[in-house]
Scaffold this motif. Structure first.
Motif, PDB file in Angstrom:
ATOM      1  N   GLN A  84     -52.273  25.477 -49.602  1.00 59.36           N
ATOM      2  CA  GLN A  84     -53.344  24.504 -49.783  1.00 59.36           C
ATOM      3  C   GLN A  84     -53.511  24.244 -51.276  1.00 59.36           C
ATOM      4  N   VAL A  85     -53.263  23.043 -51.699  1.00 54.33           N
ATOM      5  CA  VAL A  85     -53.420  22.698 -53.114  1.00 54.33           C
ATOM      6  C   VAL A  85     -54.486  21.612 -53.225  1.00 54.33           C
ATOM      7  N   PRO A  86     -55.729  22.023 -53.455  1.00 58.63           N
ATOM      8  CA  PRO A  86     -56.793  21.028 -53.470  1.00 58.63           C
ATOM      9  C   PRO A  86     -56.698  20.109 -54.682  1.00 58.63           C
ATOM     10  N   GLN A  87     -56.990  18.865 -54.457  1.00 56.18           N
ATOM     11  CA  GLN A  87     -57.085  17.891 -55.548  1.00 56.18           C
ATOM     12  C   GLN A  87     -58.487  17.319 -55.482  1.00 56.18           C
ATOM     13  N   SER A  88     -59.285  17.608 -56.486  1.00 57.68           N
ATOM     14  CA  SER A  88     -60.667  17.128 -56.482  1.00 57.68           C
ATOM     15  C   SER A  88     -60.715  15.769 -57.153  1.00 57.68           C
ATOM     16  N   VAL A  89     -61.267  14.807 -56.441  1.00 59.50           N
ATOM     17  CA  VAL A  89     -61.247  13.439 -56.944  1.00 59.50           C
ATOM     18  C   VAL A  89     -62.598  12.769 -56.752  1.00 59.50           C
ATOM     19  N   LYS A  90     -62.803  11.731 -57.502  1.00 58.17           N
ATOM     20  CA  LYS A  90     -63.931  10.828 -57.274  1.00 58.17           C
ATOM     21  C   LYS A  90     -63.338   9.484 -56.876  1.00 58.17           C
ATOM     22  N   LEU A  91     -63.855   8.948 -55.777  1.00 56.72           N
ATOM     23  CA  LEU A  91     -63.308   7.697 -55.261  1.00 56.72           C
ATOM     24  C   LEU A  91     -64.253   6.536 -55.517  1.00 56.72           C
ATOM     25  N   ASP A  92     -63.676   5.391 -55.645  1.00 57.19           N
ATOM     26  CA  ASP A  92     -64.471   4.173 -55.641  1.00 57.19           C
ATOM     27  C   ASP A  92     -64.999   3.976 -54.223  1.00 57.19           C
ATOM     28  N   GLN A 148     -56.529  29.619 -48.680  1.00 54.69           N
ATOM     29  CA  GLN A 148     -55.412  29.269 -49.556  1.00 54.69           C
ATOM     30  C   GLN A 148     -54.162  28.906 -48.783  1.00 54.69           C
ATOM     31  N   LEU A 149     -54.046  29.499 -47.623  1.00 53.95           N
ATOM     32  CA  LEU A 149     -52.870  29.236 -46.811  1.00 53.95           C
ATOM     33  C   LEU A 149     -53.266  28.748 -45.434  1.00 53.95           C
ATOM     34  N   LYS A 150     -52.515  27.821 -44.948  1.00 48.20           N
ATOM     35  CA  LYS A 150     -52.544  27.491 -43.531  1.00 48.20           C
ATOM     36  C   LYS A 150     -51.177  27.882 -42.985  1.00 48.20           C
ATOM     37  N   VAL A 151     -51.126  28.136 -41.709  1.00 44.44           N
ATOM     38  CA  VAL A 151     -49.863  28.523 -41.103  1.00 44.44           C
ATOM     39  C   VAL A 151     -49.630  27.661 -39.866  1.00 44.44           C
ATOM     40  N   GLN A 152     -48.418  27.205 -39.734  1.00 42.86           N
ATOM     41  CA  GLN A 152     -48.053  26.492 -38.509  1.00 42.86           C
ATOM     42  C   GLN A 152     -47.055  27.334 -37.738  1.00 42.86           C
ATOM     43  N   CYS A 153     -47.323  27.490 -36.454  1.00 42.23           N
ATOM     44  CA  CYS A 153     -46.354  28.128 -35.569  1.00 42.23           C
ATOM     45  C   CYS A 153     -45.173  27.176 -35.422  1.00 42.23           C
ATOM     46  N   ALA A 154     -43.978  27.671 -35.721  1.00 43.95           N
ATOM     47  CA  ALA A 154     -42.803  26.808 -35.650  1.00 43.95           C
ATOM     48  C   ALA A 154     -42.240  26.733 -34.236  1.00 43.95           C
ATOM     49  N   ALA A 155     -42.894  27.414 -33.305  1.00 42.20           N
ATOM     50  CA  ALA A 155     -42.466  27.310 -31.909  1.00 42.20           C
ATOM     51  C   ALA A 155     -43.285  26.263 -31.159  1.00 42.20           C
TER      52      ALA A 155
END
Ligand SMILES: [Zn+2]
Length: 82
Positions: free
Chosen positions: A22-30, A56-63
């Protein structure tokens, strides 16, 4: 020490996973256009802007494709150890 993962959905997968940083990007939007008007450094957020506090991490089951917090896979992996 590491903790085994196990998928709580398909229940059989203990070995194949996609780990998602998880790489958060904090932004302000119009507000009208949705365009990014400002990018924040994590330590330079404005007073009413909460820093990302999710996992920090999410996990996806690859099955089966289930995406959950890493903790969900760890808890299930631990609880079924015997
Ligand atoms: Zn699964």
């Amino acid at each position: 020490m590491t903790t085994p993962y196990r998928c709580p959905s398909c229940k059989t997968n203990r070995t194949r996973f996609n780990i998602i940083q998880q790489v958060p990007q904090s932004v302000k939007l119009d507000p009208a256009s949705g365009e990014i008007v400002q990018n924040y450094e994590q330590n330079q957020l404005e007073p009413f802007h909460l820093a990302y506090n999710g996992p920090q991490l999410k996990v996806q089951c690859a099955a089966c494709g289930l995406v959950e917090d890493e903790m969900t896979f760890k808890k299930f992996g631990e609880s079924t150890m015997s």
